[in-house]
Design a protein around this motif. Sequence first.
Motif, mmCIF file in Angstrom:
data_model
loop_
_atom_site.group_PDB
_atom_site.id
_atom_site.type_symbol
_atom_site.label_atom_id
_atom_site.label_comp_id
_atom_site.label_asym_id
_atom_site.label_seq_id
_atom_site.Cartn_x
_atom_site.Cartn_y
_atom_site.Cartn_z
ATOM 1 N N THR A 14 -12.178 -44.914 35.262
ATOM 2 C CA THR A 14 -12.315 -43.579 34.676
ATOM 3 C C THR A 14 -12.759 -43.759 33.081
ATOM 4 O OG1 THR A 14 -10.456 -42.662 35.953
ATOM 5 C CG2 THR A 14 -11.062 -41.297 33.922
ATOM 6 N N ALA A 17 -16.738 -44.276 33.094
ATOM 7 C CA ALA A 17 -17.454 -43.445 33.854
ATOM 8 C C ALA A 17 -17.389 -41.758 32.744
ATOM 9 C CB ALA A 17 -16.803 -42.733 35.165
ATOM 10 N N ASP A 18 -16.463 -41.928 31.754
ATOM 11 C CA ASP A 18 -16.599 -40.736 30.918
ATOM 12 C C ASP A 18 -17.328 -40.713 29.943
ATOM 13 O OD1 ASP A 18 -14.646 -38.355 30.120
ATOM 14 O OD2 ASP A 18 -14.979 -39.401 28.236
ATOM 15 N N ALA A 19 -18.368 -39.698 29.772
ATOM 16 C CA ALA A 19 -19.429 -39.800 28.657
ATOM 17 C C ALA A 19 -18.945 -39.622 27.294
ATOM 18 C CB ALA A 19 -20.358 -38.426 29.046
ATOM 19 N N GLY A 20 -17.741 -39.052 27.100
ATOM 20 C CA GLY A 20 -17.164 -39.015 25.892
ATOM 21 C C GLY A 20 -16.844 -40.255 25.398
ATOM 22 N N ALA A 22 -17.797 -43.286 26.835
ATOM 23 C CA ALA A 22 -18.906 -44.196 26.721
ATOM 24 C C ALA A 22 -20.018 -43.880 25.606
ATOM 25 C CB ALA A 22 -20.007 -44.109 28.121
ATOM 26 N N ALA A 23 -19.888 -42.836 24.999
ATOM 27 C CA ALA A 23 -20.713 -42.550 23.856
ATOM 28 C C ALA A 23 -20.153 -43.119 22.641
ATOM 29 C CB ALA A 23 -20.569 -40.822 23.515
ATOM 30 N N ASP A 26 -19.509 -47.372 24.639
ATOM 31 C CA ASP A 26 -20.582 -48.018 25.654
ATOM 32 C C ASP A 26 -19.764 -48.429 26.895
ATOM 33 O OD1 ASP A 26 -23.195 -48.463 26.767
ATOM 34 O OD2 ASP A 26 -23.128 -50.523 25.958
ATOM 35 N N ASN A 27 -19.956 -49.530 27.394
ATOM 36 C CA ASN A 27 -19.234 -50.098 28.524
ATOM 37 C C ASN A 27 -17.983 -51.243 28.215
ATOM 38 O OD1 ASN A 27 -20.923 -52.293 27.690
ATOM 39 N ND2 ASN A 27 -21.433 -52.760 29.863
ATOM 40 N N ALA A 87 -11.048 -39.473 22.690
ATOM 41 C CA ALA A 87 -11.834 -39.204 23.838
ATOM 42 C C ALA A 87 -11.001 -39.947 25.193
ATOM 43 C CB ALA A 87 -13.118 -40.089 23.584
ATOM 44 N N ALA A 91 -10.153 -37.689 28.437
ATOM 45 C CA ALA A 91 -10.401 -38.493 29.878
ATOM 46 C C ALA A 91 -9.303 -38.582 30.820
ATOM 47 C CB ALA A 91 -11.270 -39.710 29.735
#
Length: 138
Positions: A14, A17-20, A22-23, A26-27, A87, A91
């Motif tokens: 989760t 995969a969450d854009a917030g 990951a911004a 990152d990974n 963030a 999520a």
Amino acid sequence: MSSADAFQQLVEETLLADAGVAALVDNRVYEAAPPNAARVYPDVTFGPADTNDEDADCIDGVEHVLQLDVWARDFGRLSLAKRIADAIRKALHRADLALPDPYALALIEVASIRAFQDPDGLTAHAVISVRSIIETET
């Protein structure tokens, strides 16, 4: 796979995969952080986990409490670690997520967030407690 493993995997997937999230990281969501020479900040690591029985009438349930640790280096400031923790909360908190059979996620919530400066004077640290109730389908 145990319900504890399924829950941790769900949280990791989760967050990745969450854009917030990951911004901001990152990974870089790890079960264990890479060695110091290879480590890039900020990142998120899994900390201790607790499991308690949560059985009810005709329901086989378990409560899992998972600790997530946010690590950031923002020149003695806590703001980046707090933004990452927020963030993560967005999520996960009361998210509509699913676990693989034979498990059912009845509840997921961010129970607490604590942010502080580590003793090294460089690293901001946020500790996030994620609580879940998982039922086992029989």
